[in-house]
Design an enzyme around this catalytic site. Structure first.
Site, PDB file in Angstrom:
ATOM      1  N   ASP A  15      -8.848  11.954  -7.129  1.00 31.81           N
ATOM      2  CA  ASP A  15      -8.645  11.012  -8.209  1.00 31.81           C
ATOM      3  C   ASP A  15      -8.810  11.644  -9.578  1.00 31.81           C
ATOM      4  OD1 ASP A  15      -8.353   8.714  -9.624  1.00 31.81           O
ATOM      5  OD2 ASP A  15     -10.332   7.925  -9.143  1.00 31.81           O
TER       6      ASP A  15
ATOM      7  N   ASP B 116      -3.096   8.021 -15.395  1.00 32.44           N
ATOM      8  CA  ASP B 116      -3.879   7.864 -14.172  1.00 32.44           C
ATOM      9  C   ASP B 116      -2.988   7.927 -12.944  1.00 32.44           C
ATOM     10  OD1 ASP B 116      -6.168   7.366 -12.579  1.00 32.44           O
ATOM     11  OD2 ASP B 116      -5.605   5.262 -12.441  1.00 32.44           O
TER      12      ASP B 116
END
Length: 446
Positions: free
Chosen positions: A115, A326
């Site tokens: 992530d 993101d």
């Protein structure tokens, strides 16, 4: 996901799978700008170890969208109120990618959530006080010759805020407590270990004495195939930061579209992460708290020939660092009042009756409607990123084609440039030059 360490105990957004094999990093440690690439696999693709043939394509997509909304809600809490780091970490298990890694000597393979919105690396370890179920055995540090707990007096332990660590009685080992915005958590020892990756060239890449959390108390709604988390954010404990000098602060990724379920995406490091060519644009990375996120400045969005300056109702101009890049969020989220103007302009160019697809897709059309409109994101520094049709609308069900940009529920939120908008672009980060690069690409061939 945002990861950080806090002083209490107890973790989870849309998941695509990063398939990375972590091994000992002679290539990077020896220099050579750490040039290597690894396969990254969409969690729901045919190549994913979690692929379930009984789940339809649309069901997988619906699950991803729900995780995306959950993740966005968590990210915005932390981006808006970063001062409360010690009590809240915004990470959750809805991140978009998994990495296949090997830990220890001899190496033990594990899948972990990867992530760009998180900082910490951790996996479930023996002995386990309280752990979520996982298919493979827990990592046993006693069976690794390269595992070492870190002392509370070590410089590595000092990377944690004093509120976010505990010194173990008797041993004085550095204990971490990591809590996430969704209520999940991990607690254990901060340690060093050897990781091993298998690059796309076929060579193993060994990472020596990298810092990670050996979690002995972990909670959250994790998939039983996930053994932990690998942070790729901007914090000092992330994998990117730990490799920064070896890879020259460079990493990039190229994400294949959802429908290409049997093709891997790529994550590149060092010299392999350089984005170049005539069609490359770049925008500055903005330094803001929390340092986890990769902030850039969105100045405007164009629909056709109509340019809409991007600002919320309380600002005269676009604020620096008003949107996060993101890879773990599927949709793109923008300020709600601006969204209404954007939606209005999009509707003007589409001939068809629009409808809302609850709970949060506001602009949808029947399949067969021509939704091929030109949408361009104008980032600061002259970085005009013209989205492709696959970045703007997606087939949400048999009955609906929906806009992949949605509003945040309040007016002052930092936006999120999600992974659907980034698909079929080579997106490069240069942390030394503090820039992000975009280049149109066919990621299935990259």
């Amino acid at each position: 996901m945002v990861a950080s360490f806090s002083s209490c105990s107890s973790v989870p957004a849309l998941v695509i799978v990063f398939s990375i094999y972590l091994s000992t990093f002679s290539l990077v440690e020896a220099g050579d700008n750490g040039g290597f690439s690894v396969d990254i696999i969409h969690r729901d693709s045919l190549l994913s170890p979690f692929y379930d043939p009984s789940v339809t394509h649309f069901e997988r997509l619906q699950n991803a969208l729900r995780r995306s909304m959950s993740r966005a809600n968590s990210l915005k809490q932390f981006a808006i109120s970063p001062f409360d780091v010690s009590s809240q970490v915004v990470s959750d298990n809805s991140g978009s990618y998994l990495m296949k890694m090997s830990f220890g000597t001899p190496p033990v393979e594990r899948f972990a959530i990867a992530d760009t919105g998180s900082n910490v690396i951790w996996i479930q370890c023996k002995p386990c006080e309280r752990c979520y179920n996982q298919k493979v055995p827990l990592f046993d540090p006693n069976k690794s010759s390269t595992y070492r707990n870190l002392s509370c007096k070590s410089k590595e332990c000092d990377l944690l805020d004093s509120k976010l660590r505990v010194c173990a009685p008797k041993t004085n080992d550095c204990e971490y407590n990591n809590y996430y915005g969704d209520g999940s958590s991990t607690r254990g020892f901060l340690a060093t270990e050897t990781f091993t990756l298998s690059s796309t060239s076929g060579k193993s890449v060994t990472l020596l004495e990298k810092i990670f959390g050996c979690g002995h108390n972990n909670q959250g709604t994790y998939d039983e195939g996930e053994s932990g988390l690998v942070g790729l954010g901007g914090g000092s404990l992330s994998l990117i930061s730990q490799l920064k000098s070896s890879i020259g602060g460079k990493f990039s990724y190229c994400l294949v579209p959802f429908e290409k379920e049997n093709v891997t995406s790529k994550l590149n490091f060092g010299s392999e992460a350089v984005v170049s060519g005539d069609d490359v644009v770049s925008t500055p990375l903005v330094r803001k708290d929390p340092v986890t996120f990769y902030y850039v400045t969105l100045e405007a969005i164009s629909v056709g020939n109509k340019r809409l300056p991007y600002k919320n109702s309380s600002k005269a101009v676009a604020e620096e660092g008003n949107i996060i890049l993101d890879s773990g969020t599927t949709l793109t989220f923008i300020e709600s009042n601006f969204y209404l103007n954007l939606e209005s302009e999009v509707k003007k160019l589409i001939h068809g009756e629009s409808f809302v697809d609850p709970p949060f897709l506001r602009l949808c059309y029947e399949p067969g409607t021509d939704v091929n409109v030109s949408v361009t994101f104008h980032f600061s520094g002259g970085a005009d990123v013209k989205l492709k049709p696959l970045n703007t609308f997606f087939r949400n069900s048999k009955e609906a084609i929906c806009f992949a940009i949605v509003p945040y529920p309040s007016v002052d939120d930092v936006g999120i440039f999600g992974n659907m908008a980034q698909m079929d672009f080579l997106v490069g980060h240069d942390l030394e030059k503090r820039k992000v690069y975009f280049k149109p690409a066919d990621c299935s061939k990259h």
